[in-house]
Scaffold this motif. Structure first.
Motif, PDB file in Angstrom:
ATOM      1  N   THR A   1      -4.178  13.794  -1.972  1.00 35.70           N
ATOM      2  CA  THR A   1      -3.636  12.545  -2.507  1.00 35.70           C
ATOM      3  C   THR A   1      -3.457  11.497  -1.404  1.00 35.70           C
ATOM      4  OG1 THR A   1      -2.557  13.797  -4.252  1.00 35.70           O
ATOM      5  CG2 THR A   1      -1.727  11.592  -3.848  1.00 35.70           C
ATOM      6  N   ALA A   2      -2.990  11.947  -0.231  1.00 34.76           N
ATOM      7  CA  ALA A   2      -2.767  11.004   0.868  1.00 34.76           C
ATOM      8  C   ALA A   2      -4.073  10.305   1.267  1.00 34.76           C
ATOM      9  CB  ALA A   2      -2.170  11.739   2.062  1.00 34.76           C
ATOM     10  N   GLU A   3      -5.174  11.056   1.219  1.00 30.21           N
ATOM     11  CA  GLU A   3      -6.454  10.468   1.611  1.00 30.21           C
ATOM     12  C   GLU A   3      -6.929   9.440   0.567  1.00 30.21           C
ATOM     13  OE1 GLU A   3      -9.458  13.440   2.348  1.00 30.21           O
ATOM     14  OE2 GLU A   3     -11.035  11.910   2.353  1.00 30.21           O
ATOM     15  N   ILE A   4      -6.648   9.733  -0.706  1.00 34.07           N
ATOM     16  CA  ILE A   4      -7.054   8.809  -1.779  1.00 34.07           C
ATOM     17  C   ILE A   4      -6.332   7.468  -1.607  1.00 34.07           C
ATOM     18  CG2 ILE A   4      -7.117   8.449  -4.282  1.00 34.07           C
ATOM     19  CD1 ILE A   4      -7.071  11.564  -4.505  1.00 34.07           C
ATOM     20  N   ARG A   5      -5.049   7.561  -1.250  1.00 32.36           N
ATOM     21  CA  ARG A   5      -4.263   6.340  -1.032  1.00 32.36           C
ATOM     22  C   ARG A   5      -4.927   5.490   0.060  1.00 32.36           C
ATOM     23  NH1 ARG A   5      -0.028   8.548   1.126  1.00 32.36           N
ATOM     24  NH2 ARG A   5       1.247   9.027  -0.691  1.00 32.36           N
ATOM     25  N   SER A   6      -5.308   6.120   1.176  1.00 28.43           N
ATOM     26  CA  SER A   6      -5.941   5.355   2.267  1.00 28.43           C
ATOM     27  C   SER A   6      -7.308   4.825   1.864  1.00 28.43           C
ATOM     28  CB  SER A   6      -6.150   6.198   3.524  1.00 28.43           C
ATOM     29  OG  SER A   6      -5.096   7.036   3.750  1.00 28.43           O
ATOM     30  N   ARG A   7      -8.067   5.645   1.129  1.00 29.19           N
ATOM     31  CA  ARG A   7      -9.398   5.175   0.710  1.00 29.19           C
ATOM     32  C   ARG A   7      -9.290   3.887  -0.088  1.00 29.19           C
ATOM     33  NH1 ARG A   7     -13.571   9.289   0.579  1.00 29.19           N
ATOM     34  NH2 ARG A   7     -14.896   8.058  -0.783  1.00 29.19           N
TER      35      ARG A   7
ATOM     36  N   LEU B   1      -6.750   1.600  -0.114  1.00 31.23           N
ATOM     37  CA  LEU B   1      -6.309   0.454   0.694  1.00 31.23           C
ATOM     38  C   LEU B   1      -7.437  -0.019   1.608  1.00 31.23           C
ATOM     39  CD1 LEU B   1      -2.703   1.726   1.555  1.00 31.23           C
ATOM     40  CD2 LEU B   1      -3.329  -0.013  -0.141  1.00 31.23           C
ATOM     41  N   ASN B   2      -8.172   0.917   2.207  1.00 28.34           N
ATOM     42  CA  ASN B   2      -9.258   0.537   3.116  1.00 28.34           C
ATOM     43  C   ASN B   2     -10.387  -0.174   2.378  1.00 28.34           C
ATOM     44  OD1 ASN B   2      -7.805   1.645   5.164  1.00 28.34           O
ATOM     45  ND2 ASN B   2      -8.893   3.601   5.139  1.00 28.34           N
ATOM     46  N   PHE B   3     -10.682   0.277   1.166  1.00 31.15           N
ATOM     47  CA  PHE B   3     -11.736  -0.365   0.374  1.00 31.15           C
ATOM     48  C   PHE B   3     -11.392  -1.840   0.153  1.00 31.15           C
ATOM     49  CE2 PHE B   3     -13.246  -1.867  -3.770  1.00 31.15           C
ATOM     50  CZ  PHE B   3     -14.608  -1.649  -3.675  1.00 31.15           C
ATOM     51  N   PHE B   4     -10.145  -2.095  -0.220  1.00 27.89           N
ATOM     52  CA  PHE B   4      -9.795  -3.490  -0.493  1.00 27.89           C
ATOM     53  C   PHE B   4      -9.620  -4.292   0.800  1.00 27.89           C
ATOM     54  CE2 PHE B   4      -9.306  -1.835  -4.731  1.00 27.89           C
ATOM     55  CZ  PHE B   4      -9.894  -2.853  -5.466  1.00 27.89           C
ATOM     56  N   GLU B   5      -9.229  -3.629   1.859  1.00 29.31           N
ATOM     57  CA  GLU B   5      -9.156  -4.339   3.141  1.00 29.31           C
ATOM     58  C   GLU B   5     -10.558  -4.803   3.548  1.00 29.31           C
ATOM     59  OE1 GLU B   5      -8.076  -2.164   6.746  1.00 29.31           O
ATOM     60  OE2 GLU B   5      -6.747  -3.832   7.303  1.00 29.31           O
ATOM     61  N   LYS B   6     -11.535  -3.920   3.368  1.00 31.67           N
ATOM     62  CA  LYS B   6     -12.934  -4.272   3.665  1.00 31.67           C
ATOM     63  C   LYS B   6     -13.359  -5.489   2.842  1.00 31.67           C
ATOM     64  CE  LYS B   6     -15.717  -1.024   2.584  1.00 31.67           C
ATOM     65  NZ  LYS B   6     -15.830   0.389   2.203  1.00 31.67           N
ATOM     66  N   ASN B   7     -12.737  -5.651   1.672  1.00 35.80           N
ATOM     67  CA  ASN B   7     -13.057  -6.786   0.807  1.00 35.80           C
ATOM     68  C   ASN B   7     -12.023  -7.912   0.938  1.00 35.80           C
ATOM     69  OD1 ASN B   7     -15.567  -6.103  -0.841  1.00 35.80           O
ATOM     70  ND2 ASN B   7     -14.368  -4.225  -0.991  1.00 35.80           N
ATOM     71  N   GLN B   8     -11.615  -8.129   2.160  1.00 37.86           N
ATOM     72  CA  GLN B   8     -10.764  -9.284   2.534  1.00 37.86           C
ATOM     73  C   GLN B   8      -9.368  -9.287   1.912  1.00 37.86           C
ATOM     74  OE1 GLN B   8     -14.259 -10.153   1.528  1.00 37.86           O
ATOM     75  NE2 GLN B   8     -14.509  -9.560   3.676  1.00 37.86           N
ATOM     76  N   HIS B   9      -8.833  -8.116   1.558  1.00 34.37           N
ATOM     77  CA  HIS B   9      -7.452  -8.070   1.074  1.00 34.37           C
ATOM     78  C   HIS B   9      -6.536  -7.686   2.233  1.00 34.37           C
ATOM     79  CE1 HIS B   9      -9.632  -7.837  -2.694  1.00 34.37           C
ATOM     80  NE2 HIS B   9      -8.514  -7.927  -3.389  1.00 34.37           N
ATOM     81  N   LYS B  10      -5.360  -8.254   2.249  1.00 31.80           N
ATOM     82  CA  LYS B  10      -4.386  -7.861   3.265  1.00 31.80           C
ATOM     83  C   LYS B  10      -3.601  -6.646   2.776  1.00 31.80           C
ATOM     84  CE  LYS B  10      -0.460  -9.441   5.944  1.00 31.80           C
ATOM     85  NZ  LYS B  10      -0.824  -8.874   7.244  1.00 31.80           N
ATOM     86  N   ILE B  11      -3.510  -5.612   3.616  1.00 32.98           N
ATOM     87  CA  ILE B  11      -2.700  -4.448   3.243  1.00 32.98           C
ATOM     88  C   ILE B  11      -1.233  -4.812   3.456  1.00 32.98           C
ATOM     89  CG2 ILE B  11      -2.144  -2.033   3.720  1.00 32.98           C
ATOM     90  CD1 ILE B  11      -4.982  -1.589   4.651  1.00 32.98           C
ATOM     91  N   VAL B  12      -0.477  -4.787   2.377  1.00 39.62           N
ATOM     92  CA  VAL B  12       0.943  -5.161   2.434  1.00 39.62           C
ATOM     93  C   VAL B  12       1.747  -3.901   2.107  1.00 39.62           C
ATOM     94  CG1 VAL B  12       2.721  -6.622   1.364  1.00 39.62           C
ATOM     95  CG2 VAL B  12       0.416  -7.527   1.690  1.00 39.62           C
ATOM     96  N   SER B  13       2.869  -3.668   2.806  1.00 40.58           N
ATOM     97  CA  SER B  13       3.612  -2.446   2.450  1.00 40.58           C
ATOM     98  C   SER B  13       4.368  -2.637   1.137  1.00 40.58           C
ATOM     99  CB  SER B  13       4.531  -1.984   3.577  1.00 40.58           C
ATOM    100  OG  SER B  13       5.142  -3.080   4.155  1.00 40.58           O
ATOM    101  N   GLY B  14       4.576  -1.546   0.442  1.00 44.26           N
ATOM    102  CA  GLY B  14       5.239  -1.609  -0.863  1.00 44.26           C
ATOM    103  C   GLY B  14       6.686  -2.058  -0.712  1.00 44.26           C
ATOM    104  N   GLY B  15       7.235  -2.644  -1.753  1.00 41.71           N
ATOM    105  CA  GLY B  15       8.627  -3.081  -1.717  1.00 41.71           C
ATOM    106  C   GLY B  15       9.577  -1.949  -2.083  1.00 41.71           C
ATOM    107  N   SER B  16      10.863  -2.212  -1.935  1.00 41.67           N
ATOM    108  CA  SER B  16      11.905  -1.237  -2.282  1.00 41.67           C
ATOM    109  C   SER B  16      11.887  -0.934  -3.787  1.00 41.67           C
ATOM    110  CB  SER B  16      13.257  -1.834  -1.895  1.00 41.67           C
ATOM    111  OG  SER B  16      14.305  -1.125  -2.503  1.00 41.67           O
ATOM    112  N   LEU B  17      12.413   0.223  -4.159  1.00 40.02           N
ATOM    113  CA  LEU B  17      12.545   0.555  -5.587  1.00 40.02           C
ATOM    114  C   LEU B  17      13.627  -0.291  -6.249  1.00 40.02           C
ATOM    115  CD1 LEU B  17      12.270   4.439  -5.614  1.00 40.02           C
ATOM    116  CD2 LEU B  17      10.696   2.827  -6.695  1.00 40.02           C
ATOM    117  N   VAL B  18      14.501  -0.862  -5.396  1.00 36.77           N
ATOM    118  CA  VAL B  18      15.584  -1.690  -5.940  1.00 36.77           C
ATOM    119  C   VAL B  18      15.220  -3.159  -5.748  1.00 36.77           C
ATOM    120  CG1 VAL B  18      18.021  -2.281  -5.752  1.00 36.77           C
ATOM    121  CG2 VAL B  18      17.276   0.076  -5.415  1.00 36.77           C
ATOM    122  N   PRO B  19      14.903  -3.844  -6.847  1.00 31.67           N
ATOM    123  CA  PRO B  19      14.504  -5.243  -6.730  1.00 31.67           C
ATOM    124  C   PRO B  19      15.746  -6.116  -6.564  1.00 31.67           C
ATOM    125  CG  PRO B  19      14.259  -4.446  -8.988  1.00 31.67           C
ATOM    126  CD  PRO B  19      14.890  -3.344  -8.222  1.00 31.67           C
ATOM    127  N   HIS B  20      16.181  -6.270  -5.280  1.00 34.86           N
ATOM    128  CA  HIS B  20      17.484  -6.881  -5.011  1.00 34.86           C
ATOM    129  C   HIS B  20      17.629  -8.292  -5.557  1.00 34.86           C
ATOM    130  CE1 HIS B  20      19.260  -3.640  -2.786  1.00 34.86           C
ATOM    131  NE2 HIS B  20      18.119  -3.487  -2.129  1.00 34.86           N
TER     132      HIS B  20
END
Ligand code: ATP
Ligand code: MG
Ligand code: MG
Ligand code: MG
Length: 465
Positions: free
Chosen positions: A3-9, A11-30
């Protein structure tokens, strides 16, 4: 593929297509009072879609932790019963903020699935919103999807809304056919809710904002929001049908077997426990603590449900917090904060478990006696209330036990009993106040009790949809 590898695959696919990798937000939408917990990848970008906030990129990709245990998209009742629902899951997403629109979004998704991952086209099924001819045309004439494997569906399936208000739009979804050994029909057929054709990816064509009045106004720029369940994709790539058979879940289920002594890997309670340790663990990481109101009360219900399932498996000591180390082994690399906060998480869980253990056994005995004495298939509201009030059983926990016995609970009767209690506790506290203004602490306790009653009825409403 782990599963960990699928997650990277992804993100990397979309990075290759000019997307910025952004980290996920908190579970609590403050800063979003309309939302109980983060329920989709787009939540952290809500203001960007609305045009209230600007970022220095117009394409982004994320893996977003989500909890659906209340609010608009609630899956608590599905856990343990379907192959595809969790209370906690990760949503992979790519986003366009006024950059590309329908055609590129569809192409990206199709290329990722069929070229990058090599999934067979004939296993995939697509849906579009009923009057979205443009999307249907792209699928059939530009991508080459067989029109017999495309369905047009209505608001319930193909119009996505994050909540009652906020950004929304028609969507197009991709499903995977797990084969004729599994019961169920294609999207739009009578049995489409069974687990043969499993929805994997939702492409939302963000075009509107729903206001509090219910009015829908256009967004400043048409945008794209997509969400794909990481665990559902992992199931496909690992050649299994159920999400609970993927690497992460098999480890957690085996850990639950070790701690509870249950030897039947297929047992439903094990799946519930494995699911709930993830939501409980990650909610605590994001700052939630069990309490009698709001988000803390939802966490408390999740923990108590898990503990009840352990008890059901014959477990008599505390076990739940011990699964945190196993969760860290599985997910600590992607989420280092799990390890950093592990002592805190375990402590919170252990205290909650010890506290509940004191009343669980007695409450279960009373519930089981009550069930045996029933003359109908509804557990009376007064009994549900007594379990709630005296033994700390959230109503959904009692409903979960009832369901295992082919019964339901009398929600109205329960609410009436609660309303009665609320009236009494209010007049009792007024009496105390009249008598002695200095009893501030007592007043606070009363108030907490009152709040928890309100919270219970609110959450019940959320749970019942
Ligand atoms: P379903 O119809 O299966 O309940 P959904 O339509 O509610 O899914 P969306 O809101 O479209 O789901 O979310 C986007 C994607 O997130 C889904 O296509 C699915 O892959 C994943 N997903 C949604 N809910 C869950 C869940 N409870 N557990 C695991 N994955 C989920
Ligand atoms: Mg759903
Ligand atoms: Mg759906
Ligand atoms: Mg969907």
């Amino acid at each position: 593929m782990k599963t960990a590898e699928i997650r990277s695959r992804f993100l990397n696919f979309f990075e290759k297509n000019q997307h910025k990798i952004v980290s996920g937000g908190s579970l609590v939408p403050h800063n979003d009072p309309t939302l109980l917990f983060t329920n989709a990848g787009m939540n952290q970008f809500k203001d960007v879609f609305l045009g209230n906030e600007k970022r220095d990129y117009t394409r982004a990709t994320t893996s977003q932790r989500c909890v659906r245990a209340g609010g608009k998209h609630n899956d608590l009742e599905n856990v343990g019963y379907t192959a595809r629902h969790h209370t906690f899951f990760e949503m992979l997403g790519n986003f366009s903020f006024g950059d590309y629109f329908k055609e590129e979004a569809i192409r990206f998704a199709w290329t990722f699935l069929t070229v990058e991952l090599g999934l067979p086209k004939e296993k995939l099924w697509v849906t579009v919103y009923k009057d979205d001819d443009e999307a249907a045309d792209i699928w059939v004439n530009k991508i080459g999807v067989d029109p017999n494997r495309l369905s047009r569906l209505g608001d319930k399936d193909n119009f996505w809304m994050m909540g009652d208000t906020g950004p929304c739009g028609p969507s197009s979804e991709i499903f995977y056919d797990h084969g004729e050994d599994v019961p169920g029909g294609p999207p739009g057929s009578k049995d489409d809710d069974l687990d043969r054709y499993i929805e994997i990816w939702n492409l939302v064509f963000m075009q509107f904002d729903t206001l509090e009045s219910g009015e829908r106004v256009p967004l400043p720029k048409p945008s794209i929001d997509t969400g794909m369940g990481l665990e559902r994709l992992a199931a496909i790539l690992q050649g299994v049908h159920s999400n609970y058979e993927i690497d992460i879940f098999q480890s957690l289920i085996k850990a639950a077997m070790r701690e509870t002594g249950c030897t039947d890997i297929e047992n439903r309670s094990l799946r519930v426990i494995a699911d709930h340790i993830r939501s409980a663990g990650f909610l605590i990481v994001d700052g939630v603590v069990p309490s009698n109101e709001g988000r803390g009360y939802v966490l408390r219900r999740i923990i108590r449900r898990a503990i009840r399932h352990g008890h059901q498996l014959g477990c008599t000591q505390t076990f739940f917090y011990k699964l945190i180390d196993d969760l860290i082994i599985e997910m600590g690399d992607a989420y280092p904060e799990l390890d950093k906060l592990s002592d805190h998480i375990k402590k919170v869980l252990k205290i909650e478990e010890e506290q509940f253990a004191r009343t669980l056994e007695n409450g279960m005995a009373i519930l089981n006696d009550g069930i045996k004495a029933l003359t109908s298939d509804v557990v009376p509201g007064e009994l549900v209330f007594k379990l709630y009030d005296t033994f700390g059983f959230p109503a959904d926990l009692t409903a979960d036990v009832a369901r295992e016995n082919g019964l339901t609970i009398d929600v109205e009767g329960f609410e009436a009993a609660m309303a009665e209690q609320r009236k009494q506790s209010q007049s009792a506290s007024k009496f105390k106040m009249d008598r002695d203004v200095d009893l501030a602490l007592d007043g606070a306790t009363e108030f907490l009790g009152y709040d928890s009653l309100v919270a219970e009825s609110q959450v019940l409403k959320l749970l019942s949809g």
